[in-house]
Enzyme design. Sequence first.
Site, PDB file in Angstrom:
ATOM      1  N   ILE A 293       0.805  -1.227   0.000  1.00 23.19           N
ATOM      2  CA  ILE A 293       0.000   0.000   0.000  1.00 23.19           C
ATOM      3  C   ILE A 293       0.832   1.269   0.000  1.00 23.19           C
ATOM      4  O   ILE A 293       0.305   2.368  -0.090  1.00 23.19           O
ATOM      5  CB  ILE A 293      -0.988   0.031   1.195  1.00 23.19           C
TER       6      ILE A 293
ATOM      7  N   THR B 112      11.517   5.326  -0.629  1.00 25.67           N
ATOM      8  CA  THR B 112      12.903   4.902  -0.748  1.00 25.67           C
ATOM      9  C   THR B 112      13.352   4.176   0.514  1.00 25.67           C
ATOM     10  O   THR B 112      14.263   3.374   0.495  1.00 25.67           O
ATOM     11  CB  THR B 112      13.805   6.123  -0.987  1.00 25.67           C
TER      12      THR B 112
ATOM     13  N   VAL C 116       5.217  -0.327   2.689  1.00 25.00           N
ATOM     14  CA  VAL C 116       4.145  -0.614   3.636  1.00 25.00           C
ATOM     15  C   VAL C 116       3.161  -1.583   2.985  1.00 25.00           C
ATOM     16  O   VAL C 116       2.776  -1.417   1.829  1.00 25.00           O
ATOM     17  CB  VAL C 116       3.442   0.683   4.101  1.00 25.00           C
TER      18      VAL C 116
ATOM     19  N   ASP D  14       8.154  16.001   9.407  1.00 25.07           N
ATOM     20  CA  ASP D  14       7.664  15.640   8.073  1.00 25.07           C
ATOM     21  C   ASP D  14       6.134  15.621   8.060  1.00 25.07           C
ATOM     22  O   ASP D  14       5.523  14.686   7.544  1.00 25.07           O
ATOM     23  CB  ASP D  14       8.254  14.289   7.656  1.00 25.07           C
TER      24      ASP D  14
HETATM   25  P1  ADP Z   1       7.571   6.375   4.649  1.00 28.46           P
HETATM   26  O1  ADP Z   1       8.636   6.624   5.659  1.00 28.46           O
HETATM   27  O2  ADP Z   1       8.012   5.455   3.570  1.00 28.46           O
HETATM   28  O3  ADP Z   1       6.935   7.639   4.136  1.00 28.46           O
HETATM   29  P2  ADP Z   1       5.095   5.967   6.140  1.00 28.46           P
HETATM   30  O4  ADP Z   1       5.122   5.514   7.545  1.00 28.46           O
HETATM   31  O5  ADP Z   1       4.770   7.399   5.905  1.00 28.46           O
HETATM   32  O6  ADP Z   1       6.456   5.538   5.443  1.00 28.46           O
HETATM   33  O7  ADP Z   1       4.060   5.081   5.327  1.00 28.46           O
HETATM   34  C1  ADP Z   1       3.916   5.230   3.928  1.00 28.46           C
HETATM   35  C2  ADP Z   1       2.469   5.132   3.535  1.00 28.46           C
HETATM   36  O8  ADP Z   1       1.935   3.867   3.944  1.00 28.46           O
HETATM   37  C3  ADP Z   1       1.583   6.175   4.219  1.00 28.46           C
HETATM   38  O9  ADP Z   1       1.546   7.391   3.507  1.00 28.46           O
HETATM   39  C4  ADP Z   1       0.237   5.475   4.205  1.00 28.46           C
HETATM   40  O10 ADP Z   1      -0.386   5.627   2.945  1.00 28.46           O
HETATM   41  C5  ADP Z   1       0.608   4.015   4.383  1.00 28.46           C
HETATM   42  N1  ADP Z   1       0.525   3.675   5.815  1.00 28.46           N
HETATM   43  C6  ADP Z   1       1.488   3.785   6.740  1.00 28.46           C
HETATM   44  N2  ADP Z   1       1.056   3.392   7.939  1.00 28.46           N
HETATM   45  C7  ADP Z   1      -0.212   3.016   7.782  1.00 28.46           C
HETATM   46  C8  ADP Z   1      -1.231   2.514   8.653  1.00 28.46           C
HETATM   47  N3  ADP Z   1      -0.976   2.298   9.941  1.00 28.46           N
HETATM   48  N4  ADP Z   1      -2.450   2.254   8.133  1.00 28.46           N
HETATM   49  C9  ADP Z   1      -2.695   2.440   6.834  1.00 28.46           C
HETATM   50  N5  ADP Z   1      -1.800   2.894   5.965  1.00 28.46           N
HETATM   51  C10 ADP Z   1      -0.575   3.194   6.419  1.00 28.46           C
HETATM   52 MG    MG Z   2       5.672   9.051   5.021  1.00 29.98          MG
END
Ligand code: ADP
Ligand code: MG
Length: 588
Positions: free
Chosen positions: A112, A116, A120, A225
Site C-alpha cells: 500500500i 525509498t 508498507v 515531516d
Molecule cells: P515512509 O517513511 O516510507 O513515508 P510511512 O510511515 O509514511 O512511510 O508510510 C507510507 C504510507 O503507507 C503512508 O503514507 C500510508 O499511505 C501508508 N501507511 C502507513 N502506515 C499506515 C497505517 N498504519 N495504516 C494504513 N496505511 C498506512
Molecule cells: Mg511518510
Amino acid sequence: MRVWRTGSVGRSREAAIANVLTSMNSAALACAHDFVARFFASQSCVVEASFGTQMEEPMAFSPLRGSDRCPADDSLKKYEQSVKLSGVKRDIKELCEAVPQLVSVFKIKDKIGEGTFSSVYLATAQLQEGHEEKIALKHLIPTSHPVRIAAELQCLTVAGGQDNVMGVKYCFRKDDHVVIAMPYLEHESFLDILNSLSFQEVREYMFNLFIALKRIHQFGIVHRDVKPSNFLYNRRLKKYALVDFGLAQGTRDTKIELLKFVQSEAQQEDCSRNKYHGVIGHKGPLNRLAPKNVDRQCTTKTSVKRSYENTQIHIKQGKDGKLIKQSKTVDIISRKLATKTTAISTKAVNSVMRETARSCPAVLTCDCYGTDRVCSVCLSRRQQVAPRAGTPGFRAPEVLTKCPDQTTAIDMWSAGVIFLSLLSGRYPFYKASDDLTALAQIMTIRGSRETVQAARASGKSILCSKDVPAQDLRALCERLRGLDSTAPKSAIGPPGSVSHDPAASESTDQKASHGQASQAQYSEDSLYKRDSDGWRSHLRDCTASSEGWDSVPDEAYDLLDKLLDLNPASRITAEAALLHPLFKDMDS
Ligand code: ADP
Ligand code: MG
Ligand code: ZN
C-alpha cells in the site's frame, strides 16, 4: 523560477578526524544494534491484543482497482496491472523470505505504500475470536540506521496509540530486516478529496491534526515531516492518525530516550563542526544513493552541516522578469579583503568543491556576489549546522534558512501549509525542488520584506532585488478556490494542467531528489494562470454555498496567519491552536 545556487557548499575534512568519527560511529552502531535486538526481544513478549476498530472498507491502494477505460486501453491496462501485480507478489514473497516469522501471524494481502526507505503492506491477522484484523506492516529498508529505527519505534510506542497518533502492535526483526506492525487505518488520498471537503470537515481535520501534534510535542518530539500522506484520514469514520516518525528529532527535554541519542550525536557534531557531515537519520542526503549500494555509514546522514558566519540568500529579477534566487555564503571577514579570485560555474561546484576548499588561500575575497556564479572563496566557506530533513514544500522558513535552533514550531508551519491547501483547494500548494525556491514561494505569500525581517531576527540575511508584498490570506484562498466574484472564470483546464503527482511533490526531501531536479511548480505566474483557467470552478460553484465555503469565518484566516508566522518564536503552538476561536464549539 530558476535556481542558481543552493548554497550547499561543503568543505574537506581531515582524514584523522574522519577516522575518529568512523570508529565512534561503529561503536554507536554496535550499541544501537544491541538496543534494537533487546528492544525487539522485549517487544515480542508484550504482544497485547489491544486491537483497534475493524475497518471494513476496501483497500485504498489496491493495484487491481477497476477503472472505466475505453477498450483500446484495456490490454495495456491489463498488462500494466499484471506487471504491477507480479511486482507486488514478488515483493511480498521476498518480505516473507526475509522475515519468515511474519507468515505464521499474517496473511500479507497487498502493498500500500512504497518509498525509498520503507515499503508498507496491508496484512490481516487471524484473531482468536474468529475475526480478522487489518494490519499495516512497515518494512524498513535494511540499510536504515538502527538508532533511527529504534527511535521511530519508540515514538510510536511511547507517544502513539492515542490522540490521533499511530501506535504499534508488534515488531519483527530478522537480521537487518525490521518490520513494524501497526493498526491499519483505511484512508483517503488528500488530492482526491480536497475539493469535495466541506468547511466543517476542514475544521475537523485541522482540529484533529492539532490534537496529534499537541500529543507528540508534549513528548518533545519534532515530527519534521508533517504533510497529508503522513496524516492518515478516514473521512467516513472521522478517524485520523499521524504516522511516520522516520525523521523525528527530539527537543532539548524530549521524553523519547532514543531521540536524545539522535540529538546528542547532532550536538557532538556541533562541537566538531565542519569535521563531519550529518547526524543519524535514514533519510539523509547521502541516501540518494540506491539504498542497496549504501553502507551503514552512509545511511547515518540527515543534514548538511554548516557554520559560516552569515548566510546571504539573494533573490533578483531575471531577464524574463521572474524572480531568480541566489544564496551566498558570505564570510564577513573575507568580504573585507580585496583580492581577485577565480570564478567557478555553478555546474562545476560539486566536482571542484573539495579541491577548492583545500587550496583556497585565506586572504581571498568573494567576487561572485550578485552574480550567478559561485567563486572559490564562497566554495571554501565553513558550513552551518542545521537539520533540514523534511519535504521542501512543507518546510518552515527557519528550516529553509538553516537556523540551527529548530523547535516543534516547524511542525506547526507544516500544518499551516496543509491548512492553506485545504482553504485554497490547491495541492500541493508549494511545490519546490529546493530550499531557495521554497523560500521564494513563501515570500510571494507572506511578503519578501517580512521574510527577510524574520530571517534577520535569527541571524540570517536574505537579499532580495524584488519586493513582493504579503498577500491577504482570505483574498488569496477565495481567489484560488474560485469564490472571488472578481476572479475570471472560464472553461475547465485540462486535467494535466492541474493534477500533479502528489507522491513527487510530497516526497520527503531525499526521495524527491532522485533524478533530475524539477522546476518549481508554483510561482506567482503559474498561480495566476491556473487561477484564470478556472479549473474545477464548476465543482465549487455547485458545492460552495452548501458546504460552508461561502461563509468561511475570519477565525480560519486568523489561525492560518498564526500558523504561517514567519517567526518560530511567536508561531502558534498546537496547544494554543486547539483553543483558537475557530474551534470554540469543539471538544478535544
Ligand atoms: P515512509 O517513511 O516510507 O513515508 P510511512 O510511515 O509514511 O512511510 O508510510 C507510507 C504510507 O503507507 C503512508 O503514507 C500510508 O499511505 C501508508 N501507511 C502507513 N502506515 C499506515 C497505517 N498504519 N495504516 C494504513 N496505511 C498506512
Ligand atoms: Mg511518510
Ligand atoms: Zn563568492
